[in-house]
Design a protein around this motif. Structure first.
Motif, PDB file in Angstrom:
ATOM      1  N   GLY A 227      -2.845 -31.698  42.576  1.00 55.76           N
ATOM      2  CA  GLY A 227      -2.550 -30.334  42.174  1.00 55.76           C
ATOM      3  C   GLY A 227      -3.234 -29.305  43.067  1.00 55.76           C
ATOM      4  N   VAL A 228      -3.254 -28.077  42.601  1.00 54.88           N
ATOM      5  CA  VAL A 228      -3.885 -26.969  43.329  1.00 54.88           C
ATOM      6  C   VAL A 228      -4.608 -26.092  42.326  1.00 54.88           C
ATOM      7  CG1 VAL A 228      -3.509 -25.196  45.089  1.00 54.88           C
ATOM      8  CG2 VAL A 228      -1.727 -26.886  44.647  1.00 54.88           C
ATOM      9  N   ALA A 229      -5.824 -25.708  42.634  1.00 51.18           N
ATOM     10  CA  ALA A 229      -6.564 -24.785  41.770  1.00 51.18           C
ATOM     11  C   ALA A 229      -7.255 -23.750  42.637  1.00 51.18           C
ATOM     12  CB  ALA A 229      -7.580 -25.543  40.914  1.00 51.18           C
ATOM     13  N   ALA A 230      -7.682 -22.664  42.011  1.00 50.65           N
ATOM     14  CA  ALA A 230      -8.296 -21.578  42.767  1.00 50.65           C
ATOM     15  C   ALA A 230      -9.596 -21.135  42.116  1.00 50.65           C
ATOM     16  CB  ALA A 230      -7.345 -20.386  42.865  1.00 50.65           C
ATOM     17  N   LEU A 231     -10.579 -20.834  42.954  1.00 54.48           N
ATOM     18  CA  LEU A 231     -11.771 -20.115  42.515  1.00 54.48           C
ATOM     19  C   LEU A 231     -11.488 -18.642  42.689  1.00 54.48           C
ATOM     20  CD1 LEU A 231     -14.872 -21.791  44.254  1.00 54.48           C
ATOM     21  CD2 LEU A 231     -14.225 -21.872  41.856  1.00 54.48           C
TER      22      LEU A 231
ATOM     23  N   ALA B 275      -5.992 -23.363  37.351  1.00 53.00           N
ATOM     24  CA  ALA B 275      -4.985 -24.251  37.925  1.00 53.00           C
ATOM     25  C   ALA B 275      -3.801 -23.415  38.388  1.00 53.00           C
ATOM     26  CB  ALA B 275      -4.539 -25.275  36.891  1.00 53.00           C
ATOM     27  N   ILE B 276      -3.352 -23.617  39.615  1.00 48.93           N
ATOM     28  CA  ILE B 276      -2.173 -22.896  40.105  1.00 48.93           C
ATOM     29  C   ILE B 276      -0.931 -23.738  39.857  1.00 48.93           C
ATOM     30  CG2 ILE B 276      -1.034 -22.016  42.167  1.00 48.93           C
ATOM     31  CD1 ILE B 276      -3.692 -21.157  43.212  1.00 48.93           C
ATOM     32  N   ALA B 277      -1.002 -24.996  40.218  1.00 52.36           N
ATOM     33  CA  ALA B 277       0.036 -25.959  39.824  1.00 52.36           C
ATOM     34  C   ALA B 277      -0.617 -26.906  38.808  1.00 52.36           C
ATOM     35  CB  ALA B 277       0.515 -26.724  41.044  1.00 52.36           C
ATOM     36  N   GLU B 278       0.143 -27.826  38.277  1.00 48.34           N
ATOM     37  CA  GLU B 278      -0.470 -28.804  37.383  1.00 48.34           C
ATOM     38  C   GLU B 278      -1.535 -29.584  38.155  1.00 48.34           C
ATOM     39  OE1 GLU B 278       1.614 -30.853  34.255  1.00 48.34           O
ATOM     40  OE2 GLU B 278       1.127 -32.771  35.220  1.00 48.34           O
ATOM     41  N   THR B 279      -2.706 -29.663  37.578  1.00 46.59           N
ATOM     42  CA  THR B 279      -3.858 -30.177  38.315  1.00 46.59           C
ATOM     43  C   THR B 279      -4.633 -31.190  37.485  1.00 46.59           C
ATOM     44  OG1 THR B 279      -4.097 -28.059  39.463  1.00 46.59           O
ATOM     45  CG2 THR B 279      -6.012 -29.507  39.443  1.00 46.59           C
ATOM     46  N   THR B 280      -4.959 -32.301  38.111  1.00 48.35           N
ATOM     47  CA  THR B 280      -5.775 -33.313  37.438  1.00 48.35           C
ATOM     48  C   THR B 280      -7.134 -33.411  38.102  1.00 48.35           C
ATOM     49  OG1 THR B 280      -3.834 -34.602  36.804  1.00 48.35           O
ATOM     50  CG2 THR B 280      -5.944 -35.744  36.826  1.00 48.35           C
TER      51      THR B 280
ATOM     52  N   THR C 160      -6.329 -32.991  32.694  1.00 44.91           N
ATOM     53  CA  THR C 160      -5.191 -32.383  33.388  1.00 44.91           C
ATOM     54  C   THR C 160      -4.939 -30.990  32.833  1.00 44.91           C
ATOM     55  OG1 THR C 160      -4.176 -34.518  33.882  1.00 44.91           O
ATOM     56  CG2 THR C 160      -2.724 -32.610  33.874  1.00 44.91           C
ATOM     57  N   PHE C 161      -4.624 -30.071  33.723  1.00 44.44           N
ATOM     58  CA  PHE C 161      -4.423 -28.673  33.332  1.00 44.44           C
ATOM     59  C   PHE C 161      -3.046 -28.188  33.748  1.00 44.44           C
ATOM     60  CE2 PHE C 161      -8.871 -29.472  33.799  1.00 44.44           C
ATOM     61  CZ  PHE C 161      -9.456 -28.807  32.737  1.00 44.44           C
ATOM     62  N   ALA C 162      -2.424 -27.373  32.912  1.00 43.53           N
ATOM     63  CA  ALA C 162      -1.095 -26.820  33.199  1.00 43.53           C
ATOM     64  C   ALA C 162      -1.219 -25.662  34.175  1.00 43.53           C
ATOM     65  CB  ALA C 162      -0.444 -26.347  31.904  1.00 43.53           C
ATOM     66  N   PRO C 163      -0.124 -25.355  34.888  1.00 44.15           N
ATOM     67  CA  PRO C 163      -0.151 -24.217  35.820  1.00 44.15           C
ATOM     68  C   PRO C 163      -0.554 -22.943  35.089  1.00 44.15           C
ATOM     69  CG  PRO C 163       1.898 -25.443  36.036  1.00 44.15           C
ATOM     70  CD  PRO C 163       1.178 -26.020  34.866  1.00 44.15           C
ATOM     71  N   GLY C 164      -1.432 -22.185  35.670  1.00 40.07           N
ATOM     72  CA  GLY C 164      -1.858 -20.931  35.062  1.00 40.07           C
ATOM     73  C   GLY C 164      -3.023 -21.083  34.107  1.00 40.07           C
ATOM     74  N   GLN C 165      -3.294 -22.309  33.721  1.00 34.25           N
ATOM     75  CA  GLN C 165      -4.368 -22.529  32.752  1.00 34.25           C
ATOM     76  C   GLN C 165      -5.735 -22.370  33.413  1.00 34.25           C
ATOM     77  OE1 GLN C 165      -4.024 -26.363  30.886  1.00 34.25           O
ATOM     78  NE2 GLN C 165      -5.631 -25.936  29.367  1.00 34.25           N
ATOM     79  N   THR C 166      -6.656 -21.742  32.684  1.00 29.89           N
ATOM     80  CA  THR C 166      -7.998 -21.574  33.224  1.00 29.89           C
ATOM     81  C   THR C 166      -8.828 -22.812  32.945  1.00 29.89           C
ATOM     82  OG1 THR C 166      -7.955 -19.192  33.006  1.00 29.89           O
ATOM     83  CG2 THR C 166     -10.101 -20.213  33.118  1.00 29.89           C
TER      84      THR C 166
END
Lengths: 248, 248
Positions: free
Chosen positions: A67-71, A106-111, A44-50
Motif C-alpha cells: 500500500g501507500v501511506a503518508a506522514l 493510508a492513501i491506498a489500502e495499506t497493510t 490493514t487500513f482503508a484508503p483515507g483512514q488515519t
DNA sequence: TTGTTGTTTTGATCCGCATCAAAGCGGCGC
DNA sequence: GCGCCGCTTTGATGCGGATCAAAACAACAA
C-alpha cells in the motif's frame, strides 16, 4: 527519494524472515527473528483512514507490507504538508518516542506489520544488527528529505511535477534501468496527495500535468497512469543537475 | 529543530572524553575513546569557505566544535537551498558514504573535529554504543527536516521569519525556559543565509524582519541582534499549532 | 437509465513574493 | 578624514501560483 524504497528485489528474497522485509530483518540472526516473530501482528487500513494521529501514544512501530501511506503535518489554520511518503518496506514510528509527532494516513489500502513498541525497543538495545540497519534507513530517509527540501524551497510548479513523476517512475523501474525508452507508470497518489507532497494546490498540480502533456513530455492514460516517451525529456524538466543520477 | 542542538550543557560536561562532544562519545567506553583519539584531528575554516563540495570523496566524518556551517544544494541554474544547519555538537558526513552529496560551507569561522572515515566506520561496526547514538541523532535530524519541510512548503514569508527567529531563540535559551520575559538573541546568519534557509530572497527576508519590528513583535539592536519582548507574540506569528512546544 | 458523490479539469481574478534597481550604512585600509 | 567593499534596506514593477467558481468526468447504486 529513491532511498525510501531500498531494494525491493532483495526484500522479496528475504523469505526466511518471519517479517519478510529487508527493512528490519536483513541481518537478523535466527534467535532475533524468533523474538521479532513473537511481538508482531498485522493491521490493514482503508484508503483515507488515519493510522496514527499526532499526539497519540505510540503502541507499536511497524514496517509497511503493502500500500501507500503518508506522514503529514498541519498548521493551525489547516494548511497541510506531506513530510514523508511510506511505501512497502518503509519503517513507521521512532524507537524511543512515546508520542507521535506526525499524522500517518493510508492513501491506498495499506497493510502494516506492527511490532509492540516496548519489547521492540528492548530488543534494539541488545541487537546491534537491527539498530545498524535502522541507522542506514534513517540516513537514507534524511537524504530523501533533503532532496525534498530543495524541491519545496526552490523549484517551480512545473519542476515539482516533473520531479515527482520522475521519482515515481524511477522506483517503478528499479532493476530495469532502460532509459530513453518509453516507460509507463501508475501514480499511486490523488491530485490532492500530490499537492500535499509538493506544497502546491491541487488546481496547480492539475494544470501543470496538463501542460507537460501538451508539451509531449508525458502522456496520460486515464487519470492515474502516465506514459513517459523519453525519460531524458522529463529529467530535463526537473531543474536538477544532470549528474543527480550518478550520485545515487 | 531543537534536535539539531542536543544538550549543550551536557556536551560541555563531557570532559573525560577526548572529543569533548556528546555527539559521538556520550556512552563511549574508555578503550573506545582511546581509539577515537587516535584517528581524530582538528580543522578550522574561515567564513564563506567551502568545507566539502558535493561530489568530493569523503576523507573524514566530523563533529562541529564551534561556529556555524550549512549543508546546501543547488539547481543547475544556481538557485540554492540550505538543507541542513550545522551547529556545535552536530555531526558532519555519513558513515558508509564515499562521495559527498551536498555542499558544506562555513558561515562563521568553524572548527571541526574530524575522524578519518575508514577507521571510524570500522569502529562503528564493533561498537554498538556509537551507532546507537548516531541513530538517535539521525532521527532527531529527520524530525527537524520534517518541520523544515512544513515551513518551506506551506508557510508565508512572515511566518517563515518568525519561525526561524523562534528556533534560534529557543536554542539560545535552552536550560532557561523563561517564557513571557524579554529575550535577546544573536543571529548567526547573514540575510542571505536566512534566505537560503527559508526558501526566500534576501530582499523578502529584510522586508519581513522590518515588518515584524514595526509591529513590535521583535526589536533590533544592530543588524544581527534581535530582542524578543514577548516570546508568545512571536510564536503566534509562526502559524504553528500552539502545542508544538509540548511535543518537544 | 438517472442521480449521487468524489475526483479532475478549466476559467477568471487577485495577491504575495521575485525581480530589477538604487540608495543607506557600517567597517576597514590608506 | 577619504574611498572602497560587503551587507542591508527600500522602492517600483511583474509574474507565478493561490483563490474562488463552475463545469467535465468517472464510478457506482438505485
Amino acid at each position: 527519494m529513491t532511498a525510501l524504497v531500498p531494494d525491493l528485489e532483495k526484500m522479496r528474497d528475504c523469505t526466511s524472515c518471519p517479517i519478510r522485509h529487508k527493512a528490519v530483518c536483513a541481518k537478523c540472526e535466527p534467535d532475533e527473528l524468533q523474538r521479532l516473530e513473537e511481538i508482531k501482528y498485522y493491521r490493514t487500513f482503508a484508503p483515507g483512514q488515519t493510522i496514527i494521529w499526532a499526539g497519540d501514544r505510540m503502541e507499536f512501530v511497524a514496517s509497511v507490507v503493502s500500500g501507500v501511506a503518508a506522514l503529514t503535518q498541519t498548521l493551525e489554520d489547516g494548511r497541510r504538508q506531506m513530510v514523508g511518503l511510506l511505501l512497502p518496506s518503509d519503517f513507521v514510528g521512532r524507537p524511543g518516542r512515546e508520542v507521535a509527532k506526525f499524522d500517518v494516513t493510508a492513501i491506498a489500502e495499506t497493510t502494516l506489520c506492527c511490532f509492540r513498541r516496548k519489547p521492540f525497543e528492548k530488543m534494539l538495545e541488545e541487537t546491534p544488527n537491527v539498530s545498524q540497519r535502522l541507522l542506514e534507513m534513517a540516513l537514507d530517509e534524511l537524504d530523501a528529505a533533503r532532496e525534498w527540501m530543495l524541491l519545496l524551497g526552490r523549484k517551480t510548479a512545473r519542476e515539482k511535477i516533473a520531479s515527482l513523476i520522475s521519482i515515481i517512475a524511477r522506483r517503478a523501474t528499479i532493476n530495469e534501468r532502460v532509459y530513453s525508452e518509453a516507460v509507463s507508470v501508475d501514480l499511486p497518489l490523488t491530485r490532492e496527495a500530490m499537492s500535499d507532497y509538493l506544497g502546491l494546490t491541487l488546481e496547480t498540480v492539475s494544470r501543470q500535468i496538463s501542460a507537460l502533456k501538451k508539451d509531449g513530455v508525458i502522456g496520460l492514460k486515464g487519470n492515474r497512469h502516465v506514459v513517459i516517451p523519453d525519460m531524458r525529456l522529463l529529467l530535463a524538466e526537473t531543474g536538477d543537475d544532470d549528474d543527480g543520477g550518478a550520485l545515487l
